[in-house]
Write an enzyme that holds these catalytic residues in place. Structure first.
Site, PDB file in Angstrom:
ATOM      1  N   LEU A  46      -2.230   5.386  -2.705  1.00 27.48           N
ATOM      2  CA  LEU A  46      -3.045   6.466  -2.160  1.00 27.48           C
ATOM      3  C   LEU A  46      -2.200   7.721  -2.006  1.00 27.48           C
ATOM      4  O   LEU A  46      -1.078   7.663  -1.511  1.00 27.48           O
ATOM      5  CB  LEU A  46      -3.559   6.006  -0.794  1.00 27.48           C
ATOM      6  CG  LEU A  46      -4.488   6.885  -0.007  1.00 27.48           C
ATOM      7  CD1 LEU A  46      -5.807   7.058  -0.749  1.00 27.48           C
ATOM      8  CD2 LEU A  46      -4.742   6.251   1.350  1.00 27.48           C
ATOM      9  N   ILE A  79       0.857  -1.195   0.000  1.00 30.25           N
ATOM     10  CA  ILE A  79       0.000   0.000   0.000  1.00 30.25           C
ATOM     11  C   ILE A  79       0.890   1.241   0.000  1.00 30.25           C
ATOM     12  O   ILE A  79       1.013   1.933   1.019  1.00 30.25           O
ATOM     13  CB  ILE A  79      -0.955   0.026   1.216  1.00 30.25           C
ATOM     14  CG1 ILE A  79      -1.747  -1.268   1.340  1.00 30.25           C
ATOM     15  CG2 ILE A  79      -1.920   1.205   1.090  1.00 30.25           C
ATOM     16  CD1 ILE A  79      -2.635  -1.336   2.573  1.00 30.25           C
ATOM     17  N   PRO A  80       1.530   1.547  -1.131  1.00 29.95           N
ATOM     18  CA  PRO A  80       2.309   2.785  -1.173  1.00 29.95           C
ATOM     19  C   PRO A  80       1.367   3.979  -1.023  1.00 29.95           C
ATOM     20  O   PRO A  80       0.305   4.026  -1.642  1.00 29.95           O
ATOM     21  CB  PRO A  80       2.977   2.755  -2.544  1.00 29.95           C
ATOM     22  CG  PRO A  80       2.373   1.636  -3.293  1.00 29.95           C
ATOM     23  CD  PRO A  80       1.570   0.797  -2.365  1.00 29.95           C
ATOM     24  N   HIS A  81       1.750   4.900  -0.181  1.00 24.87           N
ATOM     25  CA  HIS A  81       0.886   6.037   0.101  1.00 24.87           C
ATOM     26  C   HIS A  81       1.730   7.233   0.521  1.00 24.87           C
ATOM     27  O   HIS A  81       2.894   7.086   0.874  1.00 24.87           O
ATOM     28  CB  HIS A  81      -0.123   5.691   1.195  1.00 24.87           C
ATOM     29  CG  HIS A  81       0.520   5.270   2.476  1.00 24.87           C
ATOM     30  ND1 HIS A  81       0.973   3.985   2.692  1.00 24.87           N
ATOM     31  CD2 HIS A  81       0.811   5.951   3.611  1.00 24.87           C
ATOM     32  CE1 HIS A  81       1.504   3.902   3.898  1.00 24.87           C
ATOM     33  NE2 HIS A  81       1.415   5.091   4.486  1.00 24.87           N
ATOM     34  N   GLY A  82       1.108   8.396   0.468  1.00 24.55           N
ATOM     35  CA  GLY A  82       1.801   9.600   0.908  1.00 24.55           C
ATOM     36  C   GLY A  82       0.846  10.761   1.061  1.00 24.55           C
ATOM     37  O   GLY A  82      -0.294  10.711   0.605  1.00 24.55           O
TER      38      GLY A  82
END
Length: 151
Positions: free
Chosen positions: A100, A62-65
């Protein structure tokens, strides 16, 4: 705001090819930018990965920032073919990726979205259905079904 409200079918990809994590983050930034400048999104994703891998294990990431340059939350979902090394603790290659990007002030909402995804991905039946999907529309339907089941 639930994850599905941030994820139009146009940001779901089936059989996406990326040689490595860096290329995947580039591709995700382009998807999440929705035709705008992908640089702030890529910077936010890369900065978060520097803190530790967002690979959850079992082939899921779940790469997110968060970014001050982003005015609205956006999501993307991809199934990679073939899976890639992502730095997950279990060392399993990743093939299911929910990405996300949210505005910097979305602290609580950001955490709720991540919790929603983590709960869905902890369901082995849902991940099996995502992996069994035959194309992007089927992948999107399996994702919608999986997210609704977790509510």
């Amino acid at each position: 705001m639930p994850f599905l409200e941030l994820l139009p079918a146009e940001r779901v990809r089936y059989g996406l090819v990326a040689r490595d994590k860096a290329e995947l983050l580039d591709r995700l930034a382009l998807l999440l930018a929705d035709g705008g400048d992908p640089a702030p999104t890529r910077e936010a994703l890369v900065a978060r990965e520097r803190l530790g891998s967002t690979g959850l294990g079992h082939g899921v990431a779940i790469p997110h920032g968060r970014s001050a340059a982003v005015t609205e939350a956006r999501a993307a979902f991809v199934r990679l073919e073939p899976p890639i090394e992502f730095g997950a603790e279990d060392r399993a290659p990743v093939d299911l990726v929910a990405a996300l990007i949210v505005p910097a002030h979305f602290t609580d909402q950001h955490l709720k979205l991540l919790a929603e995804l983590a709960e869905m991905f902890s369901n082995a039946v849902v991940t099996a259905e995502l992996r069994a999907a035959a194309d992007a529309p089927a992948l999107y339907e399996a994702l919608k079904k999986g997210l609704r089941a977790e509510r």
